[in-house]
Design an enzyme around this catalytic site. Sequence first.
Site, mmCIF file in Angstrom:
data_model
loop_
_atom_site.group_PDB
_atom_site.id
_atom_site.type_symbol
_atom_site.label_atom_id
_atom_site.label_comp_id
_atom_site.label_asym_id
_atom_site.label_seq_id
_atom_site.Cartn_x
_atom_site.Cartn_y
_atom_site.Cartn_z
ATOM 1 C CE LYS A 10 -3.810 -2.352 2.440
ATOM 2 N NZ LYS A 10 -4.766 -2.274 3.567
ATOM 3 C CE1 TYR B 180 -9.358 -2.892 0.410
ATOM 4 C CE2 TYR B 180 -8.478 -0.937 -0.661
ATOM 5 C CZ TYR B 180 -8.283 -2.077 0.097
ATOM 6 O OH TYR B 180 -7.037 -2.404 0.548
ATOM 7 C CG ASN C 212 -3.403 -2.541 7.024
ATOM 8 O OD1 ASN C 212 -3.287 -2.190 5.859
ATOM 9 N ND2 ASN C 212 -4.440 -3.231 7.458
ATOM 10 C CG HIS D 200 -5.200 -6.199 -0.300
ATOM 11 N ND1 HIS D 200 -6.415 -6.152 0.340
ATOM 12 C CD2 HIS D 200 -5.332 -7.094 -1.311
ATOM 13 C CE1 HIS D 200 -7.247 -6.970 -0.282
ATOM 14 N NE2 HIS D 200 -6.615 -7.558 -1.291
ATOM 15 C CD GLU E 9 -8.730 -8.930 -3.504
ATOM 16 O OE1 GLU E 9 -7.610 -9.406 -3.244
ATOM 17 O OE2 GLU E 9 -9.536 -8.560 -2.632
HETATM 18 P P1 GDP Z 1 -7.705 -7.057 5.578
HETATM 19 O O1 GDP Z 1 -8.315 -8.170 4.758
HETATM 20 O O2 GDP Z 1 -6.868 -7.549 6.727
HETATM 21 O O3 GDP Z 1 -6.967 -6.023 4.732
HETATM 22 O O4 GDP Z 1 -8.917 -6.275 6.294
HETATM 23 P P2 GDP Z 1 -10.364 -5.808 5.786
HETATM 24 O O5 GDP Z 1 -10.732 -6.470 4.489
HETATM 25 O O6 GDP Z 1 -11.306 -5.970 6.946
HETATM 26 O O7 GDP Z 1 -10.206 -4.243 5.557
HETATM 27 C C1 GDP Z 1 -9.608 -3.734 4.394
HETATM 28 C C2 GDP Z 1 -8.707 -2.583 4.767
HETATM 29 O O8 GDP Z 1 -9.493 -1.510 5.288
HETATM 30 C C3 GDP Z 1 -7.692 -2.887 5.881
HETATM 31 O O9 GDP Z 1 -6.529 -3.535 5.436
HETATM 32 C C4 GDP Z 1 -7.391 -1.472 6.379
HETATM 33 O O10 GDP Z 1 -6.487 -0.791 5.515
HETATM 34 C C5 GDP Z 1 -8.761 -0.813 6.293
HETATM 35 N N1 GDP Z 1 -9.517 -0.919 7.554
HETATM 36 C C6 GDP Z 1 -10.055 -2.039 8.127
HETATM 37 N N2 GDP Z 1 -10.688 -1.763 9.271
HETATM 38 C C7 GDP Z 1 -10.584 -0.416 9.416
HETATM 39 C C8 GDP Z 1 -11.054 0.495 10.411
HETATM 40 O O11 GDP Z 1 -11.713 0.128 11.399
HETATM 41 N N3 GDP Z 1 -10.735 1.826 10.238
HETATM 42 C C9 GDP Z 1 -10.029 2.278 9.140
HETATM 43 N N4 GDP Z 1 -9.758 3.596 9.034
HETATM 44 N N5 GDP Z 1 -9.566 1.440 8.199
HETATM 45 C C10 GDP Z 1 -9.833 0.119 8.332
#
Ligand code: GDP
Length: 139
Positions: free
Chosen positions: A9, A49, A112, A115, A126
């Site tokens: 990212k 997303y 973080n 992805h 994807e």
């Molecule tokens: P991943 O599969 O571990 O990437 O997690 P998810 O699919 O749940 O979320 C996608 C991305 O959205 C995450 O990698 C973070 O960059 C972001 N994200 C997830 N949860 C949160 C949150 O509670 N707050 C914010 N600001 N970003 C989030």
Amino acid sequence: MERTLSIIKPDGVAKNVIGEVIKRFETDGIKIAAMKMIQLTEAGAKGFYAVHKDRPFFNSLTDFMTSGPIVVMVLEGENVIARNRKLMGATNFEEAEVGTIRKDYATNIEKNVVHGSDAPETAAFEIGYFFNAFEIQER
Ligand code: GDP
């Protein structure tokens, strides 16, 4: 043999840890089957997303994902979806295991670093979002 989509990212690119992330994949025996650096448009980030479009963090996430260049990769290997997720660590870096990419380099729950697809169906969507068949090598 399985494939997954990995993204370094904008925060990971800005922190200069592209090589560090790739080193962890290669050390684990994962092969890179395709790779390029791009910058997402707003429409591109929102489409990628789309599954999160009703989440409160959607606009913040897509703004972040368009904020700078990213590195998109197709990773290949046995059970690579789960192996990549293990190397990445939990979404929230504070809950991530010691030694994972997110534990070592994340700034917060959003920034973080990486992805990774979470299932074969999402991996197929994807990978197709970023690469055509000619851009992916058999490893
Ligand atoms: P991943 O599969 O571990 O990437 O997690 P998810 O699919 O749940 O979320 C996608 C991305 O959205 C995450 O990698 C973070 O960059 C972001 N994200 C997830 N949860 C949160 C949150 O509670 N707050 C914010 N600001 N970003 C989030």
